[in-house]
Scaffold this motif. Structure first.
Motif, PDB file in Angstrom:
ATOM      1  N   GLU A 265      49.847  22.259  -4.754  1.00  0.00           N
ATOM      2  CA  GLU A 265      49.923  20.840  -5.426  1.00  0.00           C
ATOM      3  C   GLU A 265      50.289  19.702  -4.447  1.00  0.00           C
ATOM      4  O   GLU A 265      51.222  20.097  -3.612  1.00  0.00           O
TER       5      GLU A 265
ATOM      6  N   ARG B 102      45.694  18.970  -7.161  1.00  0.00           N
ATOM      7  CA  ARG B 102      45.922  20.478  -7.371  1.00  0.00           C
ATOM      8  C   ARG B 102      45.053  21.460  -7.200  1.00  0.00           C
ATOM      9  O   ARG B 102      43.789  21.107  -7.662  1.00  0.00           O
TER      10      ARG B 102
ATOM     11  N   THR C  93      51.328  26.569 -13.928  1.00  0.00           N
ATOM     12  CA  THR C  93      51.745  25.035 -14.166  1.00  0.00           C
ATOM     13  C   THR C  93      52.754  24.956 -15.375  1.00  0.00           C
ATOM     14  O   THR C  93      53.319  23.902 -15.188  1.00  0.00           O
TER      15      THR C  93
ATOM     16  N   LEU D  87      48.517  29.034  -9.697  1.00  0.00           N
ATOM     17  CA  LEU D  87      48.818  28.270  -8.317  1.00  0.00           C
ATOM     18  C   LEU D  87      49.245  29.336  -7.364  1.00  0.00           C
ATOM     19  O   LEU D  87      48.652  29.067  -6.265  1.00  0.00           O
TER      20      LEU D  87
END
Length: 249
Positions: free
Chosen positions: A71, A82, A109, A131
């Motif tokens: 991010e 992102r 997230t 992520l």
């Protein structure tokens, strides 16, 4: 050396001391840099939820790099970009952890999931935005086996934030790539940046920056890649960087 307009700081083992605090001297140096018009930017493997309290403490409204570059933020609470990890990869990496019996965690997230708190029902894994994935294991040989397997699959940027962990992001996602993206966004030449860190997830940004700095307690590969070695994270190393190399004493 070019005039430094942006300073990218790793947090754990770098800006933060071993008590997870920003020392008074480090905080004062950051504020001096901000007052002088220098952009001071967190560049961390942490998720944004674990970064915002420090930004608030220091009064920082500058860009941030979180989850190793997964991010990029214009400023706190204002997301610029992102890069998500495929849910199928998350499940595959989790299976590898279960097969070897090691601790694992994954950033989504909406929070961090791990061996003790996983997504239930598992079908919901597909509904989340992932992520980063990580392993922790003090048996270094076992950790190397896991890394070799993940490398053989391809598709990952593999690093660490400690000699006893592995961190995986989608291929091409790194702190260095994020720093270069920020430079393009802000109209700053990479030669006008400084970056400080201590672990392998910091290597790419230390190499990308005009001035790459390793902490005194950094892993050896980081020290070898850096232009300078600073005092350790318990010795106000970031204040030294800002005072001596950014603001000029």
């Amino acid at each position: 050396m070019a005039n430094i307009r942006l300073v990218a700081l790793d947090m754990d083992g770098t800006l933060l001391n071993d008590r997870q605090e920003v020392s008074p001297r480090n905080a004062a140096a950051i504020r001096r840099a901000l007052d002088a018009g220098v952009i001071v930017c967190f560049a961390t493997g942490r998720g944004v939820q674990n970064v915002l309290p420090y930004a608030e403490q220091l009064g920082m409204s500058t860009p941030m790099i979180t989850v190793n570059g997964g991010e990029i933020w214009h400023r706190p609470h204002d997301l610029y970009k992102r890069t998500a990890m495929d849910a199928a990869d998350v499940l595959r990496l989790r299976r590898l952890a279960l097969d070897h019996g090691v601790w694992y965690w994954a950033y989504a997230t909406d929070g961090v999931y791990n061996r003790e708190r996983w997504v239930e029902p598992e079908e919901d894994v597909q509904r989340k935005v992932w992520l980063k994935f990580g392993y922790y294991e003090e048996n270094v040989r076992l950790l190397e086996q896991i890394r070799a397997t993940a490398e053989s699959w391809g598709g990952f940027e593999i690093s660490n934030s400690s000699p006893v962990n592995i961190e995986l992001n989608p291929s091409g996602v790194s702190k260095g790539a994020a720093l270069l993206e920020l430079c393009r966004l802000l109209g700053i030449d990479p030669s006008e940046t400084a970056a400080a860190g201590d672990s392998l997830n910091d290597l790419s940004m230390i190499r990308a920056a005009g001035l790459g700095a390793a902490m005194g307690g950094a892993q050896q590969a980081v020290k070898e890649a850096a232009g300078i070695v600073l005092p350790g994270n318990n010795e106000d190393g970031i204040a030294h960087l800002i005072e001596q190399y950014v603001l000029g004493g």
